[in-house]
Motif scaffolding. Structure first.
Motif, PDB file in Angstrom:
ATOM      1  N   TYR A 117       0.728  -1.086  -0.007  1.00 44.07           N
ATOM      2  CA  TYR A 117      -0.038   0.077   0.161  1.00 44.07           C
ATOM      3  C   TYR A 117       0.948   1.374   0.206  1.00 44.07           C
ATOM      4  O   TYR A 117       1.852   1.170   0.423  1.00 44.07           O
ATOM      5  CB  TYR A 117      -1.048   0.119   0.961  1.00 44.07           C
ATOM      6  CG  TYR A 117      -0.275  -0.164   2.625  1.00 44.07           C
ATOM      7  CD1 TYR A 117       0.112   0.780   3.089  1.00 44.07           C
ATOM      8  CD2 TYR A 117      -0.093  -1.536   3.077  1.00 44.07           C
ATOM      9  CE1 TYR A 117       0.733   0.793   4.431  1.00 44.07           C
ATOM     10  CE2 TYR A 117       0.467  -1.697   4.273  1.00 44.07           C
ATOM     11  CZ  TYR A 117       0.925  -0.431   4.888  1.00 44.07           C
ATOM     12  OH  TYR A 117       1.743  -0.917   6.158  1.00 44.07           O
ATOM     13  N   ALA A 118       0.302   2.408  -0.522  1.00 41.15           N
ATOM     14  CA  ALA A 118       0.995   3.622  -0.536  1.00 41.15           C
ATOM     15  C   ALA A 118       1.259   4.138   0.914  1.00 41.15           C
ATOM     16  O   ALA A 118       0.283   3.846   1.637  1.00 41.15           O
ATOM     17  CB  ALA A 118       0.197   4.518  -1.412  1.00 41.15           C
TER      18      ALA A 118
ATOM     19  N   TYR B 176       5.483  11.433  10.192  1.00 42.06           N
ATOM     20  CA  TYR B 176       5.335  10.015  10.372  1.00 42.06           C
ATOM     21  C   TYR B 176       4.615   9.439   9.050  1.00 42.06           C
ATOM     22  O   TYR B 176       3.594  10.037   8.572  1.00 42.06           O
ATOM     23  CB  TYR B 176       4.223  10.013  11.589  1.00 42.06           C
ATOM     24  CG  TYR B 176       4.883  10.192  12.811  1.00 42.06           C
ATOM     25  CD1 TYR B 176       6.030   9.356  13.422  1.00 42.06           C
ATOM     26  CD2 TYR B 176       4.705  11.444  13.431  1.00 42.06           C
ATOM     27  CE1 TYR B 176       6.618   9.796  14.760  1.00 42.06           C
ATOM     28  CE2 TYR B 176       5.444  11.724  14.721  1.00 42.06           C
ATOM     29  CZ  TYR B 176       6.231  11.066  15.313  1.00 42.06           C
ATOM     30  OH  TYR B 176       6.784  11.425  16.308  1.00 42.06           O
ATOM     31  N   SER B 177       5.371   8.118   8.865  1.00 40.93           N
ATOM     32  CA  SER B 177       4.701   7.595   7.482  1.00 40.93           C
ATOM     33  C   SER B 177       4.847   6.219   7.953  1.00 40.93           C
ATOM     34  O   SER B 177       5.339   5.584   8.539  1.00 40.93           O
ATOM     35  CB  SER B 177       5.633   7.696   6.425  1.00 40.93           C
ATOM     36  OG  SER B 177       5.299   6.949   5.333  1.00 40.93           O
ATOM     37  N   ASP B 178       3.734   5.408   7.236  1.00 44.99           N
ATOM     38  CA  ASP B 178       3.267   3.818   7.347  1.00 44.99           C
ATOM     39  C   ASP B 178       3.112   3.503   6.085  1.00 44.99           C
ATOM     40  O   ASP B 178       2.065   3.802   5.286  1.00 44.99           O
ATOM     41  CB  ASP B 178       2.135   3.433   8.309  1.00 44.99           C
ATOM     42  CG  ASP B 178       2.000   2.278   8.421  1.00 44.99           C
ATOM     43  OD1 ASP B 178       2.810   1.327   8.103  1.00 44.99           O
ATOM     44  OD2 ASP B 178       0.745   1.555   8.792  1.00 44.99           O
TER      45      ASP B 178
ATOM     46  N   GLY C  22       2.859   4.310  -4.633  1.00 50.14           N
ATOM     47  CA  GLY C  22       2.208   5.514  -4.798  1.00 50.14           C
ATOM     48  C   GLY C  22       3.013   6.441  -3.851  1.00 50.14           C
ATOM     49  O   GLY C  22       4.107   6.380  -3.091  1.00 50.14           O
ATOM     50  N   SER C  23       2.174   7.645  -3.595  1.00 52.25           N
ATOM     51  CA  SER C  23       2.647   8.668  -2.444  1.00 52.25           C
ATOM     52  C   SER C  23       1.507   8.933  -1.854  1.00 52.25           C
ATOM     53  O   SER C  23       0.165   8.959  -2.107  1.00 52.25           O
ATOM     54  CB  SER C  23       3.004   9.672  -3.304  1.00 52.25           C
ATOM     55  OG  SER C  23       1.979  10.371  -4.269  1.00 52.25           O
ATOM     56  N   GLY C  24       1.822   9.650  -0.539  1.00 48.94           N
ATOM     57  CA  GLY C  24       0.727  10.275   0.327  1.00 48.94           C
ATOM     58  C   GLY C  24       1.278  11.477   1.069  1.00 48.94           C
ATOM     59  O   GLY C  24       2.457  11.661   1.025  1.00 48.94           O
ATOM     60  N   SER C  25       0.447  12.250   1.323  1.00 48.77           N
ATOM     61  CA  SER C  25       0.843  13.435   1.948  1.00 48.77           C
ATOM     62  C   SER C  25      -0.117  14.142   3.192  1.00 48.77           C
ATOM     63  O   SER C  25      -1.410  13.359   3.527  1.00 48.77           O
ATOM     64  CB  SER C  25       0.913  14.753   1.022  1.00 48.77           C
ATOM     65  OG  SER C  25      -0.485  14.805   0.698  1.00 48.77           O
ATOM     66  N   SER C  26       0.553  15.002   3.876  1.00 48.37           N
ATOM     67  CA  SER C  26      -0.405  15.394   5.220  1.00 48.37           C
ATOM     68  C   SER C  26      -0.180  16.973   5.294  1.00 48.37           C
ATOM     69  O   SER C  26       1.105  17.390   5.008  1.00 48.37           O
ATOM     70  CB  SER C  26      -0.001  14.516   6.524  1.00 48.37           C
ATOM     71  OG  SER C  26      -0.707  15.342   7.426  1.00 48.37           O
TER      72      SER C  26
END
Length: 487
Positions: free
Chosen positions: A231-232, A254-256, A308-312
Motif C-alpha cells: 500500500y501507498a 510520520y509515515s506507514d 504510490g505517494s501520500g501527504s499530510s
C-alpha cells in the motif's frame, strides 16, 4: 455263508457312516457381525461352530480370498492379522491390529474338509474403515506472494479425500466469510477463503484447522502468513510543542508504508526561504526562529514509495509569549491556571481595581481569614507532629534506661544471684599471721595487706597484736595449722 458276510459288512459300513455324520459339522452357533473402525484401531470378527470333525477346519475369507488355515495366517500381506481358536467351544476369532484402509471389505467364516473343499460358509460381515487424512495434510497455499490493497485474495486449504470427509475451517483475526468444502481437480477436498485485501491485512496470519469424524481427538493445521499487502504511504505531521513567537518550532513527519518509503519532501504555502528551516534525516523539520509572518502558513509533507505517494498538511498557529502567561485564580481554596490575552488581562485588572476601591474592607478580611485558618491548621499539624515525636522518643528510652540500669547493680546483688559488674577501682585484701617466734612469747602479730588498682600505690592497715590466751605451745600451733617442725 457268503450272503451272510456281505450283509454284515453292509451294516458295519452303514453304522460307521452314521457315526461319522453324527459327529461332523452341523452348523454355526454364531456368525461374524459388521464392524466399523478408524484407521490405526483394533477390531475383531468371531464365529462359533457346532460339532466340528477332526478332519475339518475353519478358515477366514477376505473379499473371497482365503487368508488363514488351521488357525494360521497364510498370506504375508496380512501380517497384522492373528487368529484365536478354541477347539473345545468351537470358537474362532479373527483379530486385526492397526487397521488399514485396505482391510475394508467382507469377511466370511468358512469350514473346509480334509480335501480343502468348502463344507459351509457363514454370512459375510462387512467391515468399514473410517479413513484419517495422512500426516502431511492439511496443505495451505495462496494464489500470490503479495497483494495490493483492493486486490482479491484467495487462500486454499486442501485435505486428502477420505471417507468420511475431513472438516476444514479457517481461523483468522480479520472479518470475512469462508467458502464451503468442495472437491478439487486432484481428487482431494479443498476449503478456499477469499476476501479483498486491506491495509490492516498486512502481516496477518491465517490458520486452516483440520478435524475428522473418524477420530475427534485428532487435530492438525497449516498457516499462511504473515500476509504481504502492499500500500501507498499513510502520512501525518505532528508538532512537539506550541509554536511560540521567537522560539524554535519542531515538526515530525510520520509515515506507514509497504514497501518502505523512498523519499520525503517538505513544502510550504506560502514558500519559505531555505535559511528559515533545517531538515534532519528528511523527517524532522526545525524552524529556528519563529516569526509572526509564519502564522497561518501551511506545512506539507509528501512521502513516496514504489506503490504510490501520500501527504499530510498542518497549519502553523504562532502564539505570542504574553498569551502563554499563567493567571492564577482561586476557586474554593484550589488554584487553577488560566491563559489570558493581554487585552483581557488589562480589562480584568481594571475591574479588580474598581472592585477594590468600592469594597476595601471585604477584600482585606477575606485573605486574612484564609491566612489565619491556614496558620492554625499548620500550627496544629506541627504540634501534633512534635507530640508524636516526643512520645516515640520516650518509648524508645524505656528499654535503653532499663538496659543501663541492669548493667550496673549494687554489691548486694550477689546475694540475689545476679551478676555484678567490676568497678573501676577494686580492692583485693590479703590477711596473714606471721609465725610465732620463741622470743615473742604467746603474742602473734596479724597483718592485712590491701592492694588498690592504682599504679604505684599501696595501702597497709595498721598492724595490731592479737592477745592469745595462755595455753600449751603445741595446742597453739595446732589451731593455727603451723607444724612444730617449722620452728
Amino acid at each position: 455263508m457268503l450272503g451272510i458276510g456281505t450283509t454284515v459288512g453292509t451294516w458295519v459300513f452303514f453304522y460307521m457312516f452314521m457315526l461319522q455324520r453324527t459327529y461332523s459339522f452341523s452348523g454355526f452357533i454364531k456368525e461374524p457381525l459388521d464392524e466399523n473402525q478408524a484407521e490405526g484401531d483394533l477390531t475383531y470378527f468371531t464365529c462359533i461352530v457346532r460339532e466340528l470333525d477332526e478332519t475339518q477346519y475353519i478358515s477366514w475369507l477376505h473379499n473371497g480370498r482365503k487368508i488363514s488355515q488351521n488357525g494360521e495366517i497364510i498370506i504375508n500381506t496380512y501380517a497384522h492379522y492373528s487368529i484365536d481358536y478354541n477347539s473345545v467351544f468351537g470358537t474362532c476369532t479373527l483379530r486385526i491390529q492397526n487397521v488399514q484402509r485396505r482391510d475394508k471389505g467382507g469377511y466370511t467364516c468358512t469350514v473346509y474338509d480334509s480335501n480343502d473343499q468348502i463344507v459351509e460358509k457363514s454370512r459375510t460381515a462387512n467391515f468399514t474403515v473410517s479413513e484419517i487424512p495422512q500426516q502431511q495434510y492439511p496443505i495451505c497455499s495462496s494464489t500470490k506472494r503479495s497483494y495490493r490493497v483492493g486486490q482479491h485474495v484467495v487462500l486454499n486449504c486442501i485435505s486428502e479425500k477420505t471417507t468420511p470427509p475431513a472438516l476444514l475451517r479457517w481461523v483468522h483475526n480479520i472479518g470475512g466469510s469462508e467458502s464451503g468444502l468442495k472437491e478439487s481437480l486432484t481428487g482431494n477436498y479443498e476449503n478456499s477463503y477469499s476476501f479483498i485485501a486491506k491495509q490492516s491485512d498486512n502481516r496477518a496470519i491465517f490458520t486452516c484447522e483440520l478435524t475428522t469424524p473418524a477420530n475427534p481427538s485428532l487435530y492438525s493445521n497449516c498457516t499462511i502468513g504473515p500476509l504481504d499487502v502492499l500500500y501507498a504511504p499513510t502520512v501525518r505531521i505532528e508538532q512537539t510543542r506550541d509554536v511560540i513567537l521567537g522560539n524554535e518550532a519542531i515538526f515530525i513527519c510520520y509515515s506507514d508504508a509497504n514497501p518502505q518509503e523512498s523519499s520525503f519532501k517538505w513544502s510550504f504555502v506560502p514558500p519559505l526561504t531555505e535559511n528559515m528551516f533545517v531538515l534532519e534525516n528528511d523527517i524532522i523539520l526545525r524552524i529556528k526562529n519563529t516569526v509572526s509572518s509564519l502564522n497561518g502558513t501551511s506545512v506539507i509533507c509528501a512521502v513516496t514509495n514504489s506503490i504510490g505517494s501520500g501527504s499530510s498538511k498542518l497549519i502553523i498557529n504562532v502564539k505570542s509569549k504574553e498569551s502563554t502567561n499563567n493567571v492564577v485564580e482561586t476557586n474554593n481554596g484550589k488554584e487553577t491556571k488560566k491563559f489570558e490575552k493581554p487585552n483581557e488581562r488589562n480589562k480584568n485588572k481594571s475591574k479588580n481595581q474598581n472592585s477594590n476601591s468600592n469594597q476595601p474592607l471585604l477584600q482585606t478580611r477575606t485573605p486574612n481569614n484564609n491566612n489565619s485558618s491556614n496558620d492554625i491548621s499548620i500550627s496544629l499539624v506541627v504540634i501534633i507532629a512534635l507530640v508524636c515525636i516526643i512520645v516515640i522518643l520516650g518509648l524508645a528510652m524505656i528499654p535503653v534506661g532499663y538496659m543501663r540500669y541492669t548493667r550496673r547493680q549494687p554489691s548486694d546483688t550477689i546475694s540475689r544471684g545476679r551478676p555484678v559488674s567490676i568497678p573501676d577501682v577494686y580492692f583485693e585484701p590479703r590477711d596473714h599471721i606471721d609465725p610465732m617466734l620463741p622470743q615473742l612469747g604467746l603474742a602473734a602479730p596479724w597483718m592485712r595487706t590491701v592492694g588498690v588498682q592504682v599504679p604505684g600505690e599501696c595501702e597497709y592497715d595498721a598492724t595490731y597484736n592479737t592477745q592469745v590466751m595462755p595455753q600449751a605451745r603445741h595446742v597453739y600451733y595446732t589451731q593455727r595449722m603451723y607444724p612444730a617442725s617449722s620452728l
